[in-house]
Design a protein around this motif. Structure first.
Motif, PDB file in Angstrom:
ATOM      1  N   THR A 162       0.831  -1.201   0.000  1.00 33.48           N
ATOM      2  CA  THR A 162       0.000   0.000   0.000  1.00 33.48           C
ATOM      3  C   THR A 162       0.863   1.246   0.000  1.00 33.48           C
ATOM      4  O   THR A 162       1.723   1.416   0.858  1.00 33.48           O
ATOM      5  CB  THR A 162      -0.916   0.018   1.235  1.00 33.48           C
ATOM      6  N   GLU A 166      -5.519   2.259   2.511  1.00 33.50           N
ATOM      7  CA  GLU A 166      -5.443   0.924   3.095  1.00 33.50           C
ATOM      8  C   GLU A 166      -6.018  -0.093   2.124  1.00 33.50           C
ATOM      9  O   GLU A 166      -6.994   0.182   1.421  1.00 33.50           O
ATOM     10  CB  GLU A 166      -6.212   0.867   4.420  1.00 33.50           C
ATOM     11  N   GLU A 168      -7.308  -4.220   1.662  1.00 37.61           N
ATOM     12  CA  GLU A 168      -7.733  -5.445   2.328  1.00 37.61           C
ATOM     13  C   GLU A 168      -7.454  -6.630   1.410  1.00 37.61           C
ATOM     14  O   GLU A 168      -7.986  -6.701   0.300  1.00 37.61           O
ATOM     15  CB  GLU A 168      -9.220  -5.392   2.677  1.00 37.61           C
ATOM     16  N   LYS A 178      -5.511  -6.663   6.598  1.00 35.35           N
ATOM     17  CA  LYS A 178      -5.483  -5.239   6.277  1.00 35.35           C
ATOM     18  C   LYS A 178      -4.043  -4.773   6.134  1.00 35.35           C
ATOM     19  O   LYS A 178      -3.208  -5.026   7.004  1.00 35.35           O
ATOM     20  CB  LYS A 178      -6.198  -4.440   7.361  1.00 35.35           C
TER      21      LYS A 178
END
Length: 231
Positions: A162, A166, A168, A178
């Protein structure tokens, strides 16, 4: 190559993939600034091709794409072993496609699902409120609602990183990991999967294991710092 972190002990191949992905992520983040900035009226547009071939699969043949050419929903595209291509997609954002990649663009702008057969892709999303996007491989799906992130996959090794926002990562069995800003999550098929992420920035202290062309934009060992002429 030795890597820190419990889950990186699964093998040097997995660690090398994570290193390549992190270097590609920061390379991608530096070059999108020179790409076209405007939103296109068409579904999408090829705005940059570097160092190799970028192709689209049509009528059972791979056909070359050129800068300025349109791309469309559900197009399957690929790069050769040297190419980096940038595509803009209306209401979706930008996708930087790394070398040796084979991906299929999504269909629904409200739930834009990119399918990755193999390769590297960095996405900077520009999604309308309520929309989402994801990159799916046979091992995992990385989903976002508004962020910049990268996914790499070679058929066995998987990594998601990332840049901002954020991500997932959804695994088989419903498990979700996450991945916050500046972190990456990696695992290999058939190996134990850890429940935590690792810092991506530290990987830039090491070179020689992947996409060294990233350092055309970043200072070697500079923890992600851009060169003066790359800002």
């Amino acid at each position: 190559m030795k890597k820190e972190g419990k889950y990186l002990r699964a093998g040097s191949a997995r660690g090398g993939l994570a290193l390549m992905m992190a270097m590609f992520l920061l390379f991608a983040h530096s070059i999108v600034g020179v790409a076209a900035q405007g939103k296109e009226k068409a579904e999408g547009l090829v705005v940059s091709i570097r160092d190799g071939k970028f192709e689209r699969f049509q009528q059972n043949l791979w056909n070359p794409l050129r800068v300025g050419q349109k791309v469309f929903q559900e197009d399957r595209v690929r790069t050769d072993k040297a190419a980096v291509a940038i595509v803009t997609l209306a209401d979706i954002g930008r996708i930087v496609i790394g070398p040796s990649s084979d991906i299929e663009l999504g269909k629904d702008p409200k739930d834009f699902k990119i399918k990755m057969q193999r390769g590297f892709a960095w996405v900077e999303s520009n999604l309308p409120k309520g929309s989402k996007a994801s990159i799916t491989t046979s091992l995992a799906t990385a989903g976002i609602r508004g962020t910049g992130f990268s996914v790499c996959y070679d058929g066995k090794n998987y990594c998601a990183c990332t840049c901002f926002g954020e991500v997932e990562v959804s695994l088989d069995g419903g498990r979700v990991i996450k991945v916050p800003r500046g972190e990456y999550f990696a695992f290999a098929a058939g190996s134990p999967i850890a429940g935590k992420t690792e810092s991506a920035v530290s990987l830039l202290e090491k070179s020689g294991a992947g996409f060294d062309f990233c350092f055309n934009c970043h200072v070697v060992g500079g923890r992600g710092k851009l060169k003066q002429d790359g800002k």
